[in-house]
Design an enzyme around this catalytic site. Structure first.
Site, mmCIF file in Angstrom:
data_model
loop_
_atom_site.group_PDB
_atom_site.id
_atom_site.type_symbol
_atom_site.label_atom_id
_atom_site.label_comp_id
_atom_site.label_asym_id
_atom_site.label_seq_id
_atom_site.Cartn_x
_atom_site.Cartn_y
_atom_site.Cartn_z
ATOM 1 N N ARG A 65 65.191 102.461 25.248
ATOM 2 C CA ARG A 65 64.020 101.555 25.889
ATOM 3 C C ARG A 65 63.942 100.416 24.987
ATOM 4 N NH1 ARG A 65 65.306 103.267 30.265
ATOM 5 N NH2 ARG A 65 63.834 104.213 31.705
ATOM 6 N N GLU A 117 62.552 92.750 29.240
ATOM 7 C CA GLU A 117 63.463 92.540 30.022
ATOM 8 C C GLU A 117 62.971 92.380 31.571
ATOM 9 O OE1 GLU A 117 65.798 96.421 31.219
ATOM 10 O OE2 GLU A 117 65.588 96.174 29.040
ATOM 11 N N HIS A 145 71.066 95.982 30.534
ATOM 12 C CA HIS A 145 70.636 97.381 31.129
ATOM 13 C C HIS A 145 71.579 98.021 31.873
ATOM 14 C CE1 HIS A 145 66.666 99.734 31.357
ATOM 15 N NE2 HIS A 145 68.048 100.611 31.171
#
Length: 313
Positions: A232, A261, A279
């Site tokens: 994360r 993000e 991601h």
């Protein structure tokens, strides 16, 4: 009567069709305005929610759905779901451990190689017509020490590839040692950074891991060290990382996730020694299929009044 499912994250049309074919009535609400419309029209009938860890689901949102009984996190992460509030309301929470571990592990090795061998930079130089200038020596991955923060399913898959595929010694930090594994456990995270050539953060988000990788951790990693984050974004202090790169206190970084993000700070974008992917480490056809299949199994178990397959611990 079909179970009404509120969908607050994006999934493909094919996967929405799989949910429908499994007998669920899907209500798409990927954006705030649409969510308000759906809840106003169908809130009294919605019994389950499908979300992801970074989107989550709050106590206030739960209170808008009087019949809600299940919240499914599509992936392994569930940090954005107020689990305590769900339990207070008798709402079960599930997640998807292990569904994308192999995919994320493959991507992680790719980021390691990209950072050490400077593959994106070499590609860019060749495209600029700088073939000779691009022909430089870069470090091997083989035999370097891998440091892992976390030892869940994803970290185990990374360690297996690194140890048995690249002959990398593995040292890791987790809440407790995993005595069944042939790797060295460190009770202090910084001790892992001190020993690692490549440090991989494979941790969930939340208060306990927030900015665990800070200035001190990066300094401990050292001038030739590489940081990879596939957990994360909140685990890494982005400002400290940029400073460490600029001051050459570490060599490079590969980030599949970043704090805040999808917005990426200009300071990060300006550093060619920071390699970025959006991601996508856990996204592959096989991983997505496994994830949706597990969601369906949990929904079916809930609807049948049976034990859930992967409840949040």
């Amino acid at each position: 009567m079909p179970l009404d499912l509120l969908l607050v994250t994006h999934i493909s049309r094919r996967h929405r069709e799989q949910l429908t074919q499994a007998g669920f009535r899907v209500h798409r609400a990927e954006h705030d305005e649409r969510r308000r419309e759906v809840i106003a029209e169908h809130g009294d009938s919605i019994r389950a929610v499908l979300t992801i860890g970074t989107i989550g689901f709050t106590a206030e949102e739960m209170d808008e759905l009087p019949r809600l009984g299940l919240i499914c996190a599509q992936g392994v992460g569930f940090e954005g779901i107020d689990v305590a509030a769900a339990r207070e309301r008798g709402i079960a929470v599930t997640h998807g451990p292990g569904t994308n571990a192999d995919t994320v592990a493959d991507h992680t090795l790719g980021l390691m190689l990209a950072c050490l061998r400077r593959i994106p930079q070499s590609d860019a130089a060749v495209r600029r017509g700088e073939w000779q200038n691009a022909r430089r020596s870069h470090p091997d991955l083989h035999g370097r020490t891998l440091g892992l923060l976390g030892m869940g399913n994803i970290a185990r898959a990374i360690a297996k590839r690194a140890h048995y595929g690249f002959d990398m010694p593995v040292v890791y930090h987790s809440r407790s040692p995993k005595t069944e594994l042939p790797y060295h456990h460190e009770p202090e995270a910084r001790r892992v950074a001190e020993q690692a050539d490549v440090l991989v953060a494979a941790l969930p988000g939340g208060p306990q891991t927030h900015h665990l990788v800070d200035e001190a951790m990066l300094t401990a990693l050292g001038a030739s060290g590489v940081l990879i984050n596939i957990g994360r974004g909140s685990v890494v202090d982005t400002e400290a990382l940029v400073a460490a790169i600029r001051e050459r206190r570490i060599a490079s970084a590969g980030l599949d996730v970043i704090d805040g993000e999808p917005e990426v700070p200009e300071d990060v974008l300006a550093e060619e020694s920071i390699i970025l992917t959006p991601h996508t480490a856990g996204l592959s056809p096989s991983a997505l299929e496994a994830t949706i299949a597990l969601v369906i199994r949990n929904l079916q178990a809930f609807e049948a009044g049976e034990a859930l397959v992967t409840p949040v611990p």
